[in-house]
Design an enzyme around this catalytic site. Structure first.
Site, PDB file in Angstrom:
ATOM      1  N   ASP A  18       0.851  -1.108   0.230  1.00 51.77           N
ATOM      2  CA  ASP A  18      -0.055   0.028   0.001  1.00 51.77           C
ATOM      3  C   ASP A  18       0.764   1.283  -0.015  1.00 51.77           C
ATOM      4  OD1 ASP A  18       0.806  -0.431   2.612  1.00 51.77           O
ATOM      5  OD2 ASP A  18      -0.738   0.650   3.661  1.00 51.77           O
ATOM      6  N   GLU A  27       0.157  -1.419   5.636  1.00 54.85           N
ATOM      7  CA  GLU A  27       1.087  -0.830   6.521  1.00 54.85           C
ATOM      8  C   GLU A  27       0.843   0.531   6.953  1.00 54.85           C
ATOM      9  OE1 GLU A  27       4.822   0.639   8.082  1.00 54.85           O
ATOM     10  OE2 GLU A  27       3.872   1.326   6.285  1.00 54.85           O
TER      11      GLU A  27
HETATM   12 ZN   LIG Z   1       6.584   2.714   4.167  1.00 56.60          ZN
END
Ligand SMILES: [Zn+2]
Length: 458
Positions: free
Chosen positions: A80, A144
């Site tokens: 992401d 994340e």
């Molecule tokens: Zn990162």
């Protein structure tokens, strides 16, 4: 073109395709990037397995199986990227445009460069028929950057409780910092701890078209946030940055050594400034009032990134000191993370050996990372030795620091090739180790802290 030509084309092409998958989080939709990687890696003979609870948001585990009892190594990445606004960019952020020797786009630095580099490194080894002693892996996570959807690393480690890689290389430092004592790279052996606080200001509603009506909670919040911005957090020198002070700080007190190390380079100044105190920012503001009423409530979420070992009580004390008195409530979510891996391991030796060959002037200095990374989850759940390290041999370090999570993020193709060579070199070195005994487990306890007197830092 040199022998690096085919490698260069492969990694640049893969990065451009990854950037073209818009994995802005939210909503993430990391499946598109996982598909690009599977398509690239399966023909090389690598096992790819999606570890997902949401089919749109898979984590991807890629494995080159080991032959025997050597230590396992995982390259940890995330698929992401931080959401961004197209109009802030000089180029289209989700096109993977190559310009002036660089690949531009959201995620070019954070961290699709390392994902592409480590993927190409593993594909290269698989095509060569390299058989490591322990497993070589890619651990590519969803979610994340936000981390609250329960689909990313926390899900991954619950789903695969026995994976336990001995060694992990994830995101973190790696800019080449020129100093009067020669160039240095930092190696993130840990990350600062993360906490958050909710600051709720109470006011009194009133007619917004009438002067002097009510008591404006939003204006009061503005006053408090201004105080917060002006607050200088006390300096705390964690022992994990000792190697940096030893290398660049000379003799004297810790404060003098820190000042000297900070003066060595502008990017290092910024990094060490962040590593040696609490960094507190209001990142979300919510004012639930009708358009025609004086707001009676205003809420700010404060991101609090803390030197490891800082307690909830110390954070609360600091916030109350910074804010002073006022009609507000403060609610704190306690600090998480802050584990630190041993700096003395075969993984560090492997990274140093790569630098000795490819950038012999430079030194590698163990330190801390300034922001959260999934490395922390791996240290906690798997006991892995995890380092944050993405080397940027050629680029200007300030460009990385200014564009990460901002606009016009880009990576020089030369750096992308350097990262691929680094991943290849480290994978070969660890893959040749036949004993796991030297894979020391990270120290769970936060190290001691030298709280220094409150002193203005910049
Ligand atoms: Zn990162």
């Amino acid at each position: 073109m040199s022998a690096a030509g085919p490698l260069r084309d492969e990694v640049a092409g893969l990065l451009r395709r990854l950037i073209s998958c818009d994995t802005s989080n939210p909503p993430g939709r990391e499946a598109q990037a996982a598909a690009v990687l599977e398509e690239h890696l399966r023909p090389a003979g690598l096992e790819c397995r999606r570890i997902s609870t949401d089919p749109d948001r898979p984590n991807l585990l890629v494995r080159l199986p080991g032959a025997g009892a050597g230590p396992s190594l995982g390259f940890l990445g995330h698929l992401d990227v931080v959401a961004t606004r197209r109009e802030d960019w000089a180029v289209e952020p989700f096109a993977g445009i190559e310009r002036d020797g660089a690949i531009w786009g959201r995620g070019a630095v954070d961290m699709k460069c390392q994902v592409a580099a480590s993927a190409v490194a593993l594909a290269t080894l698989a095509r060569e028929g390299f058989r490591p002693a322990g497993d070589l892996m890619l651990l590519l996570m969803a979610d994340e950057e936000v981390g609250d959807a329960g689909v990313g690393s926390t899900y991954f480690v619950e789903a695969l409780p026995d994976l336990c890689p001995d060694f992990i290389v994830g995101e973190g430092s790696g800019e080449r910092l020129p100093t009067p004592d020669g160039p240095v790279y930092l190696l993130d052996c840990g990350v600062k701890a993360s906490a958050s606080a909710t600051l709720t200001v109470r006011g009194r509603a009133g007619d917004a078209s009438l002067g002097q009506a009510g008591h404006d909670a939003l204006a009061e919040l503005g006053r408090l946030l201004t105080r917060l911005r002006e607050h200088r957090s006390p300096v705390r020198i964690h022992e994990a940055i000792g190697p940096v002070l030893d290398a660049l700080g000379g003799a004297g007190t810790d404060e003098q050594r820190l000042a000297r190390a900070r003066a060595a380079d502008p990017a290092l100044d910024r990094l060490l400034g962040a590593l040696t105190r609490s960094i507190i920012h209001a990142t979300i503001v919510d004012v639930p009032a009708p358009q025609n009423a004086i707001p009676d409530r205003a809420v700010a979420t404060l991101s609090c990134i803390l030197v490891p070992g800082t307690t909830e009580e110390e954070l609360e004390q600091e916030l109350r000191t910074a804010l002073g008195d006022g009609p507000y409530d403060l609610e704190i979510v306690p600090p998480k993370g802050g584990l630190i891996s041993s700096a003395d391991t075969p993984l560090r030796a492997a990274i140093e050996a790569f630098l000795a060959e490819h950038d012999p002037e430079a030194r590698l200095l163990p330190a801390l990372g300034y922001g959260f990374s999934d490395c922390d989850v791996m240290r906690e759940k798997y006991g892995s030795v995890a380092y944050g390290f993405i080397p940027f041999r050629h680029g200007d370090p300030m460009v990385n620091l200014e564009t990460k999570h901002g606009a016009d993020e880009r990576v020089l193709v030369d750096d992308l090739v350097f990262q691929t060579q680094a991943a290849l070199s480290v994978a070969r070195a660890i893959g040749r180790l036949t004993t796991r005994s030297s894979a020391s487990v990270s120290s769970a306890a936060p190290s001691t802290i030298t709280p220094a007197a409150a002193s203005p830092s910049r």
